[in-house]
Design a protein around this motif. Structure first.
Motif, PDB file in Angstrom:
ATOM      1  N   VAL A  94       0.833  -1.208   0.000  1.00 44.58           N
ATOM      2  CA  VAL A  94       0.000   0.000   0.000  1.00 44.58           C
ATOM      3  C   VAL A  94       0.870   1.261   0.000  1.00 44.58           C
ATOM      4  N   LYS A  95       0.509   2.193  -0.868  1.00 44.51           N
ATOM      5  CA  LYS A  95       1.220   3.480  -0.888  1.00 44.51           C
ATOM      6  C   LYS A  95       0.943   4.198   0.424  1.00 44.51           C
ATOM      7  N   ARG A  96       1.945   4.875   0.923  1.00 46.42           N
ATOM      8  CA  ARG A  96       1.807   5.528   2.231  1.00 46.42           C
ATOM      9  C   ARG A  96       2.460   6.891   2.225  1.00 46.42           C
ATOM     10  N   PRO A  97       2.178   7.711   3.197  1.00 46.65           N
ATOM     11  CA  PRO A  97       1.176   7.516   4.247  1.00 46.65           C
ATOM     12  C   PRO A  97      -0.246   7.711   3.707  1.00 46.65           C
ATOM     13  N   ILE A  98      -1.194   7.211   4.468  1.00 45.46           N
ATOM     14  CA  ILE A  98      -2.614   7.452   4.184  1.00 45.46           C
ATOM     15  C   ILE A  98      -3.156   8.245   5.360  1.00 45.46           C
ATOM     16  N   PHE A  99      -3.860   9.314   5.054  1.00 40.43           N
ATOM     17  CA  PHE A  99      -4.471  10.130   6.103  1.00 40.43           C
ATOM     18  C   PHE A  99      -5.956  10.274   5.811  1.00 40.43           C
ATOM     19  N   VAL A 100      -6.782   9.863   6.783  1.00 39.92           N
ATOM     20  CA  VAL A 100      -8.234   9.956   6.657  1.00 39.92           C
ATOM     21  C   VAL A 100      -8.732  10.831   7.791  1.00 39.92           C
ATOM     22  N   HIS A 101      -9.522  11.835   7.445  1.00 32.81           N
ATOM     23  CA  HIS A 101     -10.062  12.743   8.456  1.00 32.81           C
ATOM     24  C   HIS A 101     -11.458  13.156   8.004  1.00 32.81           C
ATOM     25  N   GLY A 102     -12.444  12.893   8.859  1.00 36.07           N
ATOM     26  CA  GLY A 102     -13.816  13.246   8.496  1.00 36.07           C
ATOM     27  C   GLY A 102     -14.205  12.564   7.194  1.00 36.07           C
ATOM     28  N   GLY A 103     -14.707  13.341   6.246  1.00 35.18           N
ATOM     29  CA  GLY A 103     -15.164  12.779   4.974  1.00 35.18           C
ATOM     30  C   GLY A 103     -14.126  12.815   3.877  1.00 35.18           C
ATOM     31  N   LYS A 104     -12.859  13.053   4.237  1.00 36.72           N
ATOM     32  CA  LYS A 104     -11.811  13.183   3.212  1.00 36.72           C
ATOM     33  C   LYS A 104     -10.638  12.254   3.504  1.00 36.72           C
ATOM     34  N   ALA A 105      -9.868  11.964   2.447  1.00 36.42           N
ATOM     35  CA  ALA A 105      -8.686  11.118   2.603  1.00 36.42           C
ATOM     36  C   ALA A 105      -7.658  11.489   1.546  1.00 36.42           C
ATOM     37  N   THR A 106      -6.382  11.225   1.855  1.00 32.65           N
ATOM     38  CA  THR A 106      -5.319  11.439   0.880  1.00 32.65           C
ATOM     39  C   THR A 106      -4.272  10.341   1.033  1.00 32.65           C
ATOM     40  N   VAL A 107      -3.581  10.073  -0.064  1.00 33.85           N
ATOM     41  CA  VAL A 107      -2.558   9.020  -0.095  1.00 33.85           C
ATOM     42  C   VAL A 107      -1.255   9.657  -0.554  1.00 33.85           C
ATOM     43  N   GLY A 108      -0.163   9.357   0.157  1.00 35.74           N
ATOM     44  CA  GLY A 108       1.106  10.020  -0.138  1.00 35.74           C
ATOM     45  C   GLY A 108       1.124  11.327   0.652  1.00 35.74           C
ATOM     46  N   PHE A 109       2.255  12.019   0.673  1.00 33.15           N
ATOM     47  CA  PHE A 109       2.309  13.253   1.455  1.00 33.15           C
ATOM     48  C   PHE A 109       2.587  14.473   0.599  1.00 33.15           C
ATOM     49  N   LYS A 110       1.567  15.293   0.483  1.00 31.41           N
ATOM     50  CA  LYS A 110       1.704  16.636  -0.083  1.00 31.41           C
ATOM     51  C   LYS A 110       1.030  17.538   0.922  1.00 31.41           C
ATOM     52  N   GLU A 111       1.777  18.541   1.393  1.00 29.23           N
ATOM     53  CA  GLU A 111       1.246  19.430   2.422  1.00 29.23           C
ATOM     54  C   GLU A 111      -0.129  19.991   2.060  1.00 29.23           C
ATOM     55  N   ALA A 112      -0.279  20.446   0.826  1.00 31.13           N
ATOM     56  CA  ALA A 112      -1.543  21.050   0.391  1.00 31.13           C
ATOM     57  C   ALA A 112      -2.701  20.058   0.505  1.00 31.13           C
ATOM     58  N   GLU A 113      -2.428  18.788   0.175  1.00 30.98           N
ATOM     59  CA  GLU A 113      -3.467  17.759   0.266  1.00 30.98           C
ATOM     60  C   GLU A 113      -3.824  17.488   1.732  1.00 30.98           C
ATOM     61  N   PHE A 114      -2.829  17.432   2.587  1.00 34.83           N
ATOM     62  CA  PHE A 114      -3.085  17.209   4.013  1.00 34.83           C
ATOM     63  C   PHE A 114      -3.889  18.387   4.574  1.00 34.83           C
ATOM     64  N   GLU A 115      -3.572  19.604   4.152  1.00 25.22           N
ATOM     65  CA  GLU A 115      -4.337  20.779   4.590  1.00 25.22           C
ATOM     66  C   GLU A 115      -5.787  20.657   4.161  1.00 25.22           C
ATOM     67  N   ARG A 116      -5.995  20.236   2.900  1.00 22.65           N
ATOM     68  CA  ARG A 116      -7.351  20.092   2.363  1.00 22.65           C
ATOM     69  C   ARG A 116      -8.143  19.066   3.191  1.00 22.65           C
ATOM     70  N   VAL A 117      -7.509  17.956   3.530  1.00 21.83           N
ATOM     71  CA  VAL A 117      -8.186  16.900   4.293  1.00 21.83           C
ATOM     72  C   VAL A 117      -8.477  17.362   5.721  1.00 21.83           C
ATOM     73  N   LEU A 118      -7.566  18.097   6.311  1.00 21.95           N
ATOM     74  CA  LEU A 118      -7.753  18.577   7.691  1.00 21.95           C
ATOM     75  C   LEU A 118      -8.825  19.662   7.786  1.00 21.95           C
ATOM     76  N   SER A 119      -8.995  20.455   6.737  1.00 22.47           N
ATOM     77  CA  SER A 119      -9.920  21.609   6.819  1.00 22.47           C
ATOM     78  C   SER A 119     -11.377  21.179   6.872  1.00 22.47           C
TER      79      SER A 119
END
Length: 119
Positions: A94-119
């Motif tokens: 599995v590609k990593r990291p995976i971050f799931v928060h609320g109704g959103k998720a992202t795979v791999g690490f891009k700061e902008a994507e993590f911000e989008r998922v956290l917001s």
């Protein structure tokens, strides 16, 4: 399941950077070692639904296991169910990291994507 789930591999520098970034944002999350506790089929399906990604994007294409199993060619003929079975059988696929928060998720690490998922 925790409000936020962070699936990572401790020896992966990208995962460590992502974790540092999350901690710097004050985010609370369940931190899971993907190698010791691979995501279940349901969790993977959830990531697909919340991220909008194609299932092939969940594969760690640069991993040793991926190459050993010759998945580049095999994936072309596999069904989504077969791919989910394979991914849930071994966290190193599995590609990593995976971050799931609320109704959103992202795979791999891009700061902008993590911000989008956290917001």
């Amino acid at each position: 399941m925790a409000e936020s789930l962070f699936l990572q591999y401790p020896k992966c520098s990208t995962c460590r950077n992502a974790k540092k970034w999350l901690e710097a944002q004050g985010a609370e999350f369940e931190d899971r070692n993907i190698a010791l506790q691979p995501p279940t089929k349901e969790e993977l399906r959830d990531v697909l639904n919340k991220s909008g990604l194609d299932i092939k994007k969940l594969f760690n294409t640069s991993g040793q296991k991926y190459r050993e199993l010759g998945l580049k060619d095999k994936l072309k003929t596999m069904s989504e169910e077969e791919m989910l079975d394979l991914l849930s059988s071994d966290g190193m696929l599995v590609k990593r990291p995976i971050f799931v928060h609320g109704g959103k998720a992202t795979v791999g690490f891009k700061e902008a994507e993590f911000e989008r998922v956290l917001s």
